[in-house]
Design a protein around this motif. Structure first.
Motif, PDB file in Angstrom:
ATOM      1  N   ALA A  46       0.825  -1.218   0.000  1.00 33.74           N
ATOM      2  CA  ALA A  46       0.000   0.000   0.000  1.00 33.74           C
ATOM      3  C   ALA A  46       0.850   1.257   0.000  1.00 33.74           C
ATOM      4  N   ALA A  47       1.954   1.258   0.752  1.00 36.22           N
ATOM      5  CA  ALA A  47       2.817   2.442   0.825  1.00 36.22           C
ATOM      6  C   ALA A  47       3.407   2.760  -0.540  1.00 36.22           C
ATOM      7  N   ARG A  48       3.808   1.712  -1.277  1.00 37.44           N
ATOM      8  CA  ARG A  48       4.395   1.931  -2.603  1.00 37.44           C
ATOM      9  C   ARG A  48       3.336   2.456  -3.569  1.00 37.44           C
ATOM     10  N   ARG A  49       2.115   1.940  -3.446  1.00 42.71           N
ATOM     11  CA  ARG A  49       1.043   2.433  -4.305  1.00 42.71           C
ATOM     12  C   ARG A  49       0.802   3.928  -4.079  1.00 42.71           C
ATOM     13  N   GLN A  50       0.750   4.337  -2.812  1.00 39.03           N
ATOM     14  CA  GLN A  50       0.533   5.749  -2.513  1.00 39.03           C
ATOM     15  C   GLN A  50       1.705   6.595  -2.989  1.00 39.03           C
ATOM     16  N   GLU A  51       2.895   6.044  -2.933  1.00 35.22           N
ATOM     17  CA  GLU A  51       4.086   6.753  -3.401  1.00 35.22           C
ATOM     18  C   GLU A  51       3.977   7.041  -4.900  1.00 35.22           C
ATOM     19  N   ILE A  52       3.526   6.035  -5.653  1.00 34.04           N
ATOM     20  CA  ILE A  52       3.365   6.222  -7.102  1.00 34.04           C
ATOM     21  C   ILE A  52       2.316   7.300  -7.383  1.00 34.04           C
ATOM     22  N   ILE A  53       1.215   7.257  -6.618  1.00 34.97           N
ATOM     23  CA  ILE A  53       0.157   8.257  -6.814  1.00 34.97           C
ATOM     24  C   ILE A  53       0.661   9.657  -6.474  1.00 34.97           C
ATOM     25  N   ASP A  54       1.441   9.780  -5.420  1.00 33.61           N
ATOM     26  CA  ASP A  54       1.999  11.088  -5.044  1.00 33.61           C
ATOM     27  C   ASP A  54       2.919  11.618  -6.138  1.00 33.61           C
ATOM     28  N   ASP A  55       3.743  10.735  -6.710  1.00 30.34           N
ATOM     29  CA  ASP A  55       4.634  11.152  -7.801  1.00 30.34           C
ATOM     30  C   ASP A  55       3.819  11.602  -9.014  1.00 30.34           C
ATOM     31  N   PHE A  56       2.749  10.870  -9.296  1.00 30.99           N
ATOM     32  CA  PHE A  56       1.843  11.221 -10.395  1.00 30.99           C
ATOM     33  C   PHE A  56       1.231  12.603 -10.167  1.00 30.99           C
ATOM     34  N   ALA A  57       0.777  12.850  -8.935  1.00 33.99           N
ATOM     35  CA  ALA A  57       0.145  14.133  -8.612  1.00 33.99           C
ATOM     36  C   ALA A  57       1.141  15.281  -8.669  1.00 33.99           C
ATOM     37  N   ALA A  58       2.413  15.001  -8.395  1.00 36.22           N
ATOM     38  CA  ALA A  58       3.420  16.066  -8.333  1.00 36.22           C
ATOM     39  C   ALA A  58       3.828  16.571  -9.707  1.00 36.22           C
ATOM     40  N   VAL A  59       3.514  15.817 -10.755  1.00 36.05           N
ATOM     41  CA  VAL A  59       3.888  16.238 -12.109  1.00 36.05           C
ATOM     42  C   VAL A  59       3.108  17.494 -12.489  1.00 36.05           C
ATOM     43  N   GLU A  60       3.789  18.442 -13.070  1.00 36.23           N
ATOM     44  CA  GLU A  60       3.138  19.659 -13.549  1.00 36.23           C
ATOM     45  C   GLU A  60       2.442  19.362 -14.868  1.00 36.23           C
ATOM     46  N   GLY A  61       1.142  19.529 -14.937  1.00 40.13           N
ATOM     47  CA  GLY A  61       0.421  19.304 -16.187  1.00 40.13           C
ATOM     48  C   GLY A  61       0.047  17.857 -16.401  1.00 40.13           C
ATOM     49  N   HIS A  62       0.124  17.421 -17.650  1.00 43.44           N
ATOM     50  CA  HIS A  62      -0.379  16.108 -18.059  1.00 43.44           C
ATOM     51  C   HIS A  62       0.471  14.962 -17.539  1.00 43.44           C
ATOM     52  N   ALA A  63      -0.190  13.891 -17.158  1.00 46.24           N
ATOM     53  CA  ALA A  63       0.478  12.643 -16.789  1.00 46.24           C
ATOM     54  C   ALA A  63      -0.563  11.531 -16.846  1.00 46.24           C
ATOM     55  N   VAL A  64      -0.084  10.281 -16.943  1.00 48.65           N
ATOM     56  CA  VAL A  64      -0.980   9.130 -17.027  1.00 48.65           C
ATOM     57  C   VAL A  64      -0.612   8.136 -15.936  1.00 48.65           C
TER      58      VAL A  64
END
Length: 737
Positions: A595-613
């Motif tokens: 679960a911690a790794r999943r949240q880490e990936i989501i946080d990295d995704f959210a931190a991107v400026e603009g578009h990301a998938v």
């Protein structure tokens, strides 16, 4: 001697006149009734809305310091004594009365009146800025009353507006005519009437006959009666109204904005067009007689812009309903006598166009593609309707110059496909644009940073405008660009016009199997493998229609700097999507990840400026993870458990989300996808959707879902019969888990 008989003026007299006037009275009564029924329904909305608005206004005023009252009076108001008496915010002053304020030492009648007047002005200004949000997850008596009141009008549908408009016009016409025709109601009255009065009465009777004949031809009596019944019908229950709100929330919010006057800023809704163009567009009345949907204000403006300017690009941001605006323009032209329309689009959205035209209008949709396209084209040319073809098929059809007819409008969807004038598809489209008076290009790709590309598109539409478009316009920002290109371009952004809409818009994206898809699907059906049937659409990526549409949606989101979450039940499908997207996608999230790794990936995704998938298995992303950075959700295939899909979408559509969430569910036509949806839809809709909101449904998805095994077995058997596989008497393999 009979009473009836025509006069020299051709108006009926005697018994015939009396019967005509009685018929007109009945028609007038039904018109008055539908107007009154509508007024009561609208008043019920206002009554339910008032306390909600008052609460919002009080909350806003309580946050404004009392010192702001001085600004309204340009510093003339002395508030020292008022503040010392404990009045710290504008809300407290607004709720006070003159007598209460005058009890404060040092506050006279003039100061009290000025303070109350200033507070009233601020409250009025706040009233124009607040908008009621209907929270599905926390319904209370007040919001339930509002939803129930709105339900009556939404359920009555777009016929309400047509009926009320027709009733108002009919009342305005018939009432004075029936008054003037009064003497014709009896022989003696006509006998003793003065000559001018008799002449006026006969002329009025003749006019009444014309009005009644037109009303009969338009079946207004039936329309008025049906709308009155709909407006008087009570919802089966509060739950029914709430369920309908969930299914059609956009229509509820659109109506709410219209009735409350709290819609988007008009300049933004009109794409910040120059005054002259905006006035011309506003002056065009949209004929919605052939529409089956109520348009939001900005959508109506978009359709009218296309009609008024004739040859334009509609570049609204994704999610604002460019397709329905185009259909509204076609429906208007159809109501005015046009019979033939042509839509050119990518193959991946052709089936959606067919369904949207049929669902949103009374127009006939005729797909012109595939091996039978020549015959379909001939049928369209002879019989009319909306011909739907693809960029690749267009050049194989007879050219516009050889067609022998001209479409009332040409619509080109995903118009950036024809930005390069040297390509075959651009030349084919150009042949039709040159011979069609009205042309509408649709694209969700913003043009401000693509000035050369935009100039190329404008050359198809208004070539005289192209030389005046310079790269400096784009560099100067969106407002400068739109002003420069206003005669040919309209674009609105979600944040500008979706203030009256809920934060969730769901779209089913239907695609047709490619040959490769169909081969893979037939193999899976023949083997009786249910799960392989569900993922067969991605088995051959090079020709996958679903994957192609997914990549188009991601590209459009990228053009608009939007983040995307892609959900699938199958890790194999997500890996296929990841490979097609290339480097840069986050995930895939899977249940095997901590679960911690999943949240880490989501946080990295959210931190991107603009578009990301972000890629995620739906069972991993649906529980305990917040993805509100994403505003576009793509679901690769429908789920056996609807609650699983609902929970996954809720990860993005939740508190903290500041943009409208657009959910695209990819469906393969005539496949396991449609079989699943049809079977699940037969369940009791009220119970299913009501339970979906309950705590039990959130924690126990199985409580409201059908059996996996039973559903799988039934679908496999139906598909085997349909595709004539397993018909030799052999027993198909058991459905795979």
């Amino acid at each position: 001697m009979t009473e009836a008989g025509p006069t020299e003026a051709g108006a009926p007299t005697g018994k015939a006149a009396r019967e005509l006037l009685a018929q007109a009275e009945r028609l007038l009564d039904t018109a008055r009734a539908v107007r009154a029924d509508h007024a009561r329904a609208v008043e019920a909305v206002h009554t339910a809305l008032a306390p909600l608005l008052d609460s919002l206004i009080r909350r806003e005023l309580s946050a404004i310091p009392v010192s702001r009252l001085k600004d309204v009076t340009e510093g003339r108001l002395r508030l020292g004594a008022v503040e010392q008496a404990g009045f710290t915010n504008v809300g407290q002053v607004h709720e006070a009365n003159r007598y209460e304020l005058r009890q404060i030492p040092g506050v006279g009648a003039q100061t009290a009146d000025q303070a109350l007047a200033a507070a009233g002005q601020i409250a009025h200004a706040v009233r124009d800025t607040v908008a009621v949000r209907i929270e599905v997850d926390t319904p209370d008596d007040s919001t339930t009353a509002l939803v129930t009141a709105l339900h009556r009008l939404v359920e009555a549908g777009p016929d309400v507006r047509r009926a009320v408009d027709a009733a108002v016009r009919l009342i305005g016409t018939l009432e004075p005519l029936l008054t003037a025709a009064g003497p014709a109601r009896g022989r003696l009255r006509m006998l003793f009437a003065r000559r001018p009065a008799r002449a006026e009465a006969l002329a009025a009777v003749a006019s009444v006959r014309t009005v009644v004949a037109e009303a009969v031809a338009r079946e207004l009596l039936l329309l008025f009666g049906q709308v009155s019944v709909d407006l008087l019908r009570e919802p089966e229950s509060d739950v029914t109204a709430w369920v309908d709100f969930e299914l059609r929330s956009a229509e509820y919010y659109s109506l709410l904005a219209e009735l409350s006057g709290t819609g988007p800023d008009r300049a933004a809704a009109e794409g910040f067009l120059p005054t002259g163009i905006a006035d011309r567009v506003r002056g065009l009345r949209l004929d919605d007689a052939h529409l089956r949907v109520s348009l939001r204000g900005y959508q109506s403006f978009g359709a009218r812009f296309a009609l008024a300017q004739k040859r334009v690009i509609l570049g609204d941001e994704m999610g604002l309903g460019k397709t329905v605006q185009a259909i509204a323009a076609l429906a208007h032209l159809s109501a005015r006598g046009e019979t033939h329309f042509l839509v050119v689009c990518p193959a991946s959205v052709l089936i959606n166009w067919a369904r949207e035209v049929r669902a949103r209008s009374t127009l006939r949709a005729l797909p012109v593609h595939g091996p039978e396209r020549q015959g379909a084209f001939t049928e369209w040319r002879e019989s009319g309707g909306v011909a739907l073809t693809t960029f690749d098929a267009l050049h194989t059809l007879p050219a516009a110059r050889d067609c022998g007819m001209t479409p009332g409008m040409l619509v080109v969807d995903e118009a950036h496909y024809v930005k390069n004038p040297a390509t075959r598809r651009s030349r084919a489209v150009s042949g039709w644009t040159q011979r069609t008076e009205r042309v509408l290009f649709l694209t969700g790709t913003p043009m401000e940073n693509r000035v050369e590309e935009f100039r190329s598109l404008v050359r198809h539409l208004q070539p005289e405008l192209a030389p005046s478009i310079h790269t400096t316009h784009g560099a100067a920002g969106s407002h400068a660009f739109r002003k420069a290109v206003a005669p040919a371009y309209l674009r609105r952004n979600q944040q500008d016009v979706l203030t009256e809409l809920p934060a969730l818009v769901q779209v089913d994206e239907s695609v047709e199997f490619s040959e490769g898809d169909l081969d893979a699907y037939r193999e899976a059906v023949g083997a009786g493998h249910f799960m392989r049937m569900r993922r067969a659409a991605y088995a051959r990526p090079a020709t996958s229609a679903k994957l192609h549409r997914l990549l188009e949606l991601v590209a459009e989101a990228a053009d608009n700097s939007l983040k995307v979450v892609v959900f699938s039940y199958f890790r194999e499908v997500l890996l296929t999507v990841e490979h097609a997207l290339g480097e840069g996608a986050f995930g895939p999230l899977a249940g095997s990840l901590p679960a911690a790794r999943r949240q880490e990936i989501i946080d990295d995704f959210a931190a991107v400026e603009g578009h990301a998938v972000l890629l995620s298995q739906i069972q991993a992303g649906g529980v305990g993870l917040n993805m509100q950075a994403a505003s576009v959700v793509i679901i690769c295939e429908p789920q056996i458990k609807p609650t699983m899909e609902h929970q996954a979408v809720a990860r993005a559509h939740r508190m903290g989300q500041i943009r409208t969430v657009r959910v695209h569910r990819l469906l393969a036509a005539d496949s396991v996808d449609e079989r699943m949806l049809n079977i699940l839809a037969r369940k009791e809709r009220l119970f299913d959707l009501y339970a979906r909101r309950s705590a039990v449904a959130e924690t126990t998805p199985d409580a409201v879902d059908v059996s996996d095994g039973a559903l799988a077995r039934r679908i496999v058997e139906e598909e085997q019969l349909r595709l004539a596989t397993g018909a030799d008497g052999t027993v198909a393999a058991a459905p795979e888990n």
